[in-house]
Design a protein around this motif. Structure first.
Motif, short mmCIF file in Angstrom:
data_model
loop_
_atom_site.label_atom_id
_atom_site.label_comp_id
_atom_site.label_asym_id
_atom_site.label_seq_id
_atom_site.Cartn_x
_atom_site.Cartn_y
_atom_site.Cartn_z
N ASN A 229 0.85 -1.37 0.06
CA ASN A 229 0.00 -0.01 0.17
C ASN A 229 0.86 1.27 0.02
O ASN A 229 0.32 2.38 0.25
N ARG A 230 2.23 1.02 -0.11
CA ARG A 230 3.04 2.47 -0.44
C ARG A 230 2.70 2.78 -1.82
O ARG A 230 2.48 2.19 -2.93
N THR A 231 2.72 4.09 -1.94
CA THR A 231 2.52 4.88 -3.07
C THR A 231 3.74 5.09 -4.13
O THR A 231 4.65 5.96 -3.47
N PRO A 232 4.10 4.51 -5.10
CA PRO A 232 5.54 4.85 -5.79
C PRO A 232 5.28 6.37 -6.49
O PRO A 232 4.17 6.66 -6.43
N THR A 233 6.33 6.91 -6.73
CA THR A 233 6.37 8.34 -7.21
C THR A 233 7.69 8.45 -7.91
O THR A 233 8.59 7.82 -7.83
N SER A 234 7.58 9.32 -8.70
CA SER A 234 8.89 9.90 -9.63
C SER A 234 9.32 11.16 -9.00
O SER A 234 8.49 12.13 -8.90
N VAL A 235 10.72 11.03 -8.53
CA VAL A 235 11.29 12.11 -7.79
C VAL A 235 11.66 13.39 -8.73
O VAL A 235 12.62 13.22 -9.73
N THR A 236 11.17 14.60 -8.30
CA THR A 236 11.71 15.72 -8.93
C THR A 236 12.53 16.65 -8.03
O THR A 236 13.07 17.45 -8.38
N HIS A 237 12.21 16.70 -6.50
CA HIS A 237 12.72 17.61 -5.73
C HIS A 237 13.15 16.60 -4.44
O HIS A 237 12.48 15.61 -4.00
N LEU A 238 14.21 17.05 -3.92
CA LEU A 238 14.72 16.28 -2.77
C LEU A 238 14.96 17.51 -1.68
O LEU A 238 15.31 18.42 -1.54
N ILE A 239 13.95 17.01 -0.47
CA ILE A 239 13.55 17.89 0.51
C ILE A 239 14.40 17.28 1.81
O ILE A 239 14.50 16.32 2.19
N VAL A 240 15.22 18.64 2.36
CA VAL A 240 15.94 18.11 3.41
C VAL A 240 15.24 18.77 4.70
O VAL A 240 14.84 20.06 4.74
N HIS A 241 15.39 18.11 5.86
CA HIS A 241 14.74 18.39 7.07
C HIS A 241 15.64 18.13 8.11
O HIS A 241 16.76 17.60 8.08
N HIS A 242 15.39 18.61 9.46
CA HIS A 242 16.19 18.16 10.47
C HIS A 242 14.98 17.80 11.39
O HIS A 242 13.76 18.04 11.28
N SER A 243 15.41 16.78 12.51
CA SER A 243 14.09 16.43 13.25
C SER A 243 13.74 17.22 14.43
O SER A 243 12.78 17.04 14.93
N MET A 340 23.70 10.87 -0.41
CA MET A 340 22.40 10.48 -0.62
C MET A 340 21.63 11.16 -1.74
O MET A 340 20.94 10.75 -2.67
N LEU A 341 21.89 12.46 -1.55
CA LEU A 341 21.17 13.56 -2.65
C LEU A 341 21.83 13.25 -4.04
O LEU A 341 21.09 13.21 -4.97
N ALA A 342 23.10 12.88 -4.19
CA ALA A 342 23.64 12.58 -5.53
C ALA A 342 23.23 11.39 -6.21
O ALA A 342 22.87 11.16 -6.98
N TRP A 343 23.09 10.22 -5.11
CA TRP A 343 22.29 9.00 -5.49
C TRP A 343 21.07 9.35 -6.11
O TRP A 343 20.96 8.71 -7.40
N LYS A 344 20.05 9.91 -5.43
CA LYS A 344 18.86 10.16 -6.13
C LYS A 344 18.75 11.01 -7.31
O LYS A 344 18.03 10.94 -8.42
N ALA A 345 19.51 11.91 -7.15
CA ALA A 345 19.53 12.90 -8.16
C ALA A 345 20.06 12.31 -9.46
O ALA A 345 19.60 12.61 -10.53
N HIS A 346 21.12 11.40 -9.39
CA HIS A 346 21.43 10.60 -10.61
C HIS A 346 20.50 9.87 -11.10
O HIS A 346 20.34 9.69 -12.40
N ASP A 347 19.68 9.11 -10.16
CA ASP A 347 18.76 8.16 -10.52
C ASP A 347 17.43 8.74 -11.41
O ASP A 347 16.96 8.19 -12.45
N PHE A 348 17.14 10.03 -11.14
CA PHE A 348 16.15 10.85 -11.96
C PHE A 348 16.80 12.05 -12.81
O PHE A 348 16.10 12.74 -13.10
N MET A 367 11.00 26.18 -6.54
CA MET A 367 11.77 25.67 -5.59
C MET A 367 13.00 25.10 -6.09
O MET A 367 13.15 24.19 -7.32
N PHE A 368 14.15 25.08 -5.48
CA PHE A 368 15.32 24.41 -5.97
C PHE A 368 14.84 22.94 -5.80
O PHE A 368 14.16 22.50 -5.01
N THR A 369 15.65 22.16 -6.76
CA THR A 369 15.46 20.68 -6.88
C THR A 369 15.92 20.21 -5.48
O THR A 369 15.57 19.09 -5.02
N ILE A 370 16.99 20.73 -4.75
CA ILE A 370 17.22 20.43 -3.47
C ILE A 370 16.88 21.77 -2.74
O ILE A 370 17.51 22.53 -2.77
#
Length: 601
Positions: A229-243, A340-348, A367-370
């Motif tokens: 029941n997870r929803t697949p998605t095509s990534v366009t933006h990489l969002i950085v958080h702190h906890s 991690m950001l480079a890995w996902k940016a390369h993937d898409f 928005m910036f893609t990162i």
């Protein structure tokens, strides 16, 4: 807003316990719910609370000391607070909490910021997790409400607190988690050491953007979640958080379990942890939300998370564990974030230096893609000290994805100065600043000599680096290779070869030189003998002195009077060890020139 005053209603309920297969950790999750009746203008509040009013109707409501209802061993207690009330917006109420080991001596008040990952029903708010020491058995909270001209009568009606014990992670597991973090040499180290040997970082290979090692969900102790029941998605933006929550514990797997329990517990009732990935201050990467698995068993790591309310689709959310409003994140955490950001940016195939439109809560934002979480919603996340690093993070991810590329390299020997050569390198920088040097030597598999460093400014245009190689030995074949690095990656040109020209000086013994000069020894490197030539414009007292790399004198090759003209002495180092040596020409008691030579045995 006036309400009839009545006694506070308080309830504590043990909801569930969780056990994990990997570490021997048992989680407790208990909640406390309090209803508050208050009149800020009259200064009245339900029993069990204190109210302090201030100017312009501001009021602070403070609870009594509340006992922490957890009994099992734990690394800390995580507090998840939600509240509801009549507020114009979330900023009209500021929630804080403090803790005590005995109910008498208290810690400082800690803010409980509104968690903008969470979308609840109107007038309901959730705070970020707060961590208190395991030995503290009491807490107290307070809420300060501030009227506004557009909403003059704010109040808090109910507060709910989740007390979470994530259990202790075994030392064996914590050690295994740390082993996923691999040290890699940096390009800065390369330029400091000027050596291409044994440097473990990417050299124009897919290693630069491979998925880093990480701790999977079973290893950090999540319960099994339905993955279909997870929803697949095509990534366009990489969002950085702190906890935003800060803990002094080093059990970060327990911190991840705390967020998992809070997100999936009855207060928020999400299907899974909200972040796709998390990075702790030690650089350990944790899988967050479960991957999608289809009916054929194929895995898709790109799933919609719950980390940017109203804008979760087409994103990857990655959380750096900790609070970075005033303190910067650790270097290793930022390094791993970039991986991690480079890995996902390369993937898409994401250009990490540009802006793209992103739909957030029905509004299109550029928005910036990162981006940081605050770029999409009203929040301070990921904290000023991490957010301020995002421009450099984008540049370095771009550098990681785009190593310098050589469009052409050649070497030319000058007719006017046959013992000099010029290396020309045409380099694609891909908008990243590039530095480098030429490694060269008379043996193809031992390029031990280095040129001066060159620097190129990042650009979309092809750029040229011109590097001079000096003091070459006459008639010697030299092999050379250009080393080019940006902030995160290294590239090596193909190895080329050229032949140094014959000398135009020190050959004609009848010609009197204009000044005293010391020539480069030949051969160099040598084993065990080499020749050293020098020239004098007039008769003089001369010494040729040899020192080792520590500055200790090892031999005097020439000492006495010499006539004007060209002279040569030999140096036999048969009794010396391999290494770098220096030799100098002293004329009439004054050192006029010093050179270095390399003994290789």
């Amino acid at each position: 807003m006036f309400k009839t005053l009545s006694a506070a209603s308080t309830a504590i309920l043990l909801l569930f316990s969780l056990s994990y297969a990997q570490s021997p950790s048992v989680a407790e999750y208990e909640t406390l719910s309090q209803t508050i009746r208050m009149d800020t203008y009259e200064g009245r509040v339900s029993s069990g609370f204190q109210i302090q009013t201030a100017e312009r109707g501001r009021a602070t409501i403070t609870s009594e000391a509340l006992q922490v209802p957890l009994r099992m061993d734990r690394p800390f207690t995580a507090l998840g607070m939600t509240w509801q009330g009549a507020l114009g917006d979330s900023h009209q109420a500021v929630m804080e909490v403090r803790s005590s080991h005995d109910g008498q001596t208290w810690s400082d008040w800690m803010p409980v910021p509104v968690d903008h990952h969470v979308t609840l029903q109107e007038n309901h708010y959730a705070g970020t997790l707060v961590f208190i020491p395991a030995e503290h058995g009491y807490i107290q909270y307070r809420s300060t409400v501030t009227p506004h001209i557009t909403f003059p009568n704010p109040d808090i009606e109910q507060v709910n607190i989740a007390f979470i014990n994530p259990g202790n992670t075994s030392q064996q597991d914590l050690h295994a988690h740390l082993q996923t973090v691999e040290h890699k040499s940096s390009p800065d180290e390369l330029l400091r050491e000027k050596s291409t040997g044994d440097l473990d970082f990417a050299v124009n290979t897919d290693v630069a953007y491979a998925l880093p090692d990480y701790v999977d969900r079973q290893a950090w102790g999540s319960l099994p979640n339905a993955v279909s029941n997870r929803t697949p998605t095509s990534v366009t933006h990489l969002i950085v958080h702190h906890s935003a929550g800060q803990t002094t514990s080093n059990d970060f797997a327990a911190v991840v379990r705390s967020y998992y329990n809070y997100h999936t517990g009855p207060q928020l009732n999400w299907a899974d942890i909200g972040y796709n990935w998390l990075v702790d201050p030690n650089g350990v990467i944790y899988q967050g939300r479960a991957f999608y698995e289809d009916s054929f068993g194929d895995i898709n790591m790109n799933v919609v998370g719950a980390h940017m309310g109203g804008g979760n689709s087409n994103t990857m959310g990655i959380c750096v564990i900790g609070s970075y409003s005033f303190t910067p994140p650790s270097e290793i955490a930022v390094d791993r974030l970039r991986e991690m950001l480079a890995w996902k940016a390369h993937d898409f195939d994401i250009d990490v230096l540009v802006r793209r439109n992103k739909l957030v809560s029905g509004t299109t934002r550029s928005m910036f893609t990162i981006s940081g979480h605050r770029d999409g919603t009203s929040t301070a996340c990921p904290g000023d000290r991490l957010y301020d690093q995002l421009p450099e993070i984008r540049n370095r991810v771009n550098a990681r994805l785009n190593p310098p590329a050589f469009a052409g390299v050649d070497a030319q020997v000058s007719a006017a100065s046959p013992q000099q050569a010029t290396v020309n390198a045409m380099i694609e920088t891909y908008r990243a600043d590039v530095a480098g040097f030429v490694a060269y030597g008379p043996e193809e598999d031992n390029l031990f000599m280095e040129s001066a460093e060159f620097n190129l400014t990042g650009s979309d245009q092809l750029q040229q680096a011109v590097i001079e190689l000096n003091e070459l030995q006459p008639g010697v074949d030299y092999y050379y290779q250009v080393v080019a690095v940006n902030s995160d990656t290294l590239s090596l040109s193909p190895v080329g070869v050229f032949t140094a020209g014959e000398p135009t000086s020190l050959e004609d013994e009848s010609q009197i030189p204009a000044a005293a000069q010391l020539a480069q020894n030949f051969p160099n490197p040598f084993n065990p003998s080499t020749d050293i030539r020098f020239e004098l414009p007039e008769s003089a007292q001369v010494r040729i002195i040899v020192h080792d790399a520590r500055g200790q004198q090892v031999e005097v090759l020439a000492q006495g009077g010499y006539s004007a003209g060209r002279h040569q002495v030999s140096f036999n180092a048969g009794n010396l060890s391999s290494g770098l040596y220096f030799y100098g020409l002293e004329v009439n008691g004054r050192i006029v020139q010093t050179r270095k030579m390399l003994l290789l045995k």
